[in-house]
Scaffold this motif. Sequence first.
Motif, short mmCIF file in Angstrom:
data_model
loop_
_atom_site.label_atom_id
_atom_site.label_comp_id
_atom_site.label_asym_id
_atom_site.label_seq_id
_atom_site.Cartn_x
_atom_site.Cartn_y
_atom_site.Cartn_z
N LEU A 1 -0.83 12.84 1.30
CA LEU A 1 -0.14 11.64 2.19
C LEU A 1 -0.42 11.32 3.29
CD1 LEU A 1 3.10 12.68 -0.01
CD2 LEU A 1 1.64 10.67 -0.44
N ARG A 2 -0.81 12.70 4.33
CA ARG A 2 -0.72 12.24 5.65
C ARG A 2 -2.16 11.55 5.91
NH1 ARG A 2 1.00 17.40 5.97
NH2 ARG A 2 -0.85 18.56 6.28
N LEU A 3 -3.29 11.95 5.10
CA LEU A 3 -4.40 11.23 5.18
C LEU A 3 -4.46 9.82 4.82
CD1 LEU A 3 -7.63 10.99 5.54
CD2 LEU A 3 -7.71 11.98 2.99
N CYS A 4 -3.67 9.39 3.69
CA CYS A 4 -3.40 8.00 3.69
C CYS A 4 -2.56 7.08 4.50
CB CYS A 4 -2.31 7.88 2.29
SG CYS A 4 -3.45 8.24 0.79
N THR B 1 0.65 -1.34 0.09
CA THR B 1 0.07 0.03 -0.05
C THR B 1 0.93 1.28 0.06
OG1 THR B 1 -1.89 -1.13 1.22
CG2 THR B 1 -1.80 1.25 0.99
N LYS B 2 1.91 1.29 0.88
CA LYS B 2 2.82 2.61 0.90
C LYS B 2 3.52 2.55 -0.46
CE LYS B 2 3.77 2.73 5.76
NZ LYS B 2 4.60 2.63 6.67
N GLN B 3 3.90 1.69 -1.32
CA GLN B 3 4.61 1.58 -2.53
C GLN B 3 3.34 2.12 -3.35
OE1 GLN B 3 6.03 -2.07 -3.23
NE2 GLN B 3 7.85 -1.94 -2.11
N GLN B 4 2.32 1.77 -3.48
CA GLN B 4 1.09 2.32 -4.25
C GLN B 4 1.04 3.89 -4.14
OE1 GLN B 4 -2.15 -0.32 -3.20
NE2 GLN B 4 -1.70 -1.60 -5.20
N VAL B 5 0.92 4.38 -2.83
CA VAL B 5 0.69 5.57 -2.41
C VAL B 5 2.04 6.41 -3.04
CG1 VAL B 5 0.38 7.40 -0.54
CG2 VAL B 5 -0.81 5.25 -0.54
N ALA B 6 3.21 5.97 -2.81
CA ALA B 6 4.49 6.51 -3.44
C ALA B 6 4.57 6.74 -4.96
CB ALA B 6 5.57 5.70 -2.69
N ARG B 7 3.77 5.94 -5.43
CA ARG B 7 3.70 5.91 -6.97
C ARG B 7 2.72 6.75 -7.55
NH1 ARG B 7 4.75 0.35 -6.66
NH2 ARG B 7 2.56 -0.03 -7.08
N HIS B 8 1.84 7.03 -6.77
CA HIS B 8 0.62 7.56 -7.33
C HIS B 8 0.71 9.20 -7.31
CE1 HIS B 8 -3.84 8.18 -7.88
NE2 HIS B 8 -3.91 9.31 -7.15
N ALA B 9 0.20 9.51 -8.76
CA ALA B 9 0.48 11.14 -8.91
C ALA B 9 -0.52 11.82 -8.43
CB ALA B 9 0.61 11.06 -10.55
N PHE B 10 -0.50 12.18 -7.25
CA PHE B 10 -1.56 13.03 -6.46
C PHE B 10 -1.80 14.41 -7.27
CE2 PHE B 10 -1.02 10.06 -2.98
CZ PHE B 10 -2.11 9.69 -2.88
N LEU B 11 -2.63 14.90 -7.52
CA LEU B 11 -2.98 16.35 -8.06
C LEU B 11 -2.06 16.68 -9.30
CD1 LEU B 11 -2.85 18.13 -4.40
CD2 LEU B 11 -4.66 17.24 -5.75
N ARG B 12 -1.88 15.64 -10.07
CA ARG B 12 -0.94 15.64 -11.50
C ARG B 12 -1.64 16.97 -12.17
NH1 ARG B 12 -1.87 11.49 -15.66
NH2 ARG B 12 -3.80 11.59 -14.77
N GLN B 13 -2.74 16.96 -12.47
CA GLN B 13 -3.50 17.76 -13.16
C GLN B 13 -3.10 19.39 -12.86
OE1 GLN B 13 -7.55 16.37 -13.68
NE2 GLN B 13 -7.19 15.46 -15.43
#
Length: 80
Positions: free
Chosen positions: A44-47, A12-24
């Motif tokens: 990230l804090r919420l995750c 899960t941590k790896q998935q979060v780290a790879r996710h492009a939060f707010l990319r747009q």
Amino acid sequence: MPANEAGAVADTKQQVARHAFLRQMYDDSYFPDHVVDQGKAILLRLCEQVEAEQPSDLESMNALTRAAAEEFNLRDREVS
């Protein structure tokens, strides 16, 4: 923590780290990157909180997301 749970948390941590939060928002020149960085930090804090607390019901999850939304609202007032 059992080995299978530790592996799931690591995945899960790896998935979060790879996710492009707010990319747009990063791609849109209207939003300054440092402001978007603050929003990403909130997410990230919420995750991390969801992973740590593992809310078992909607009310518990809403409390976490409500706190994150309030942080976004505070940032919005600071930037505006």
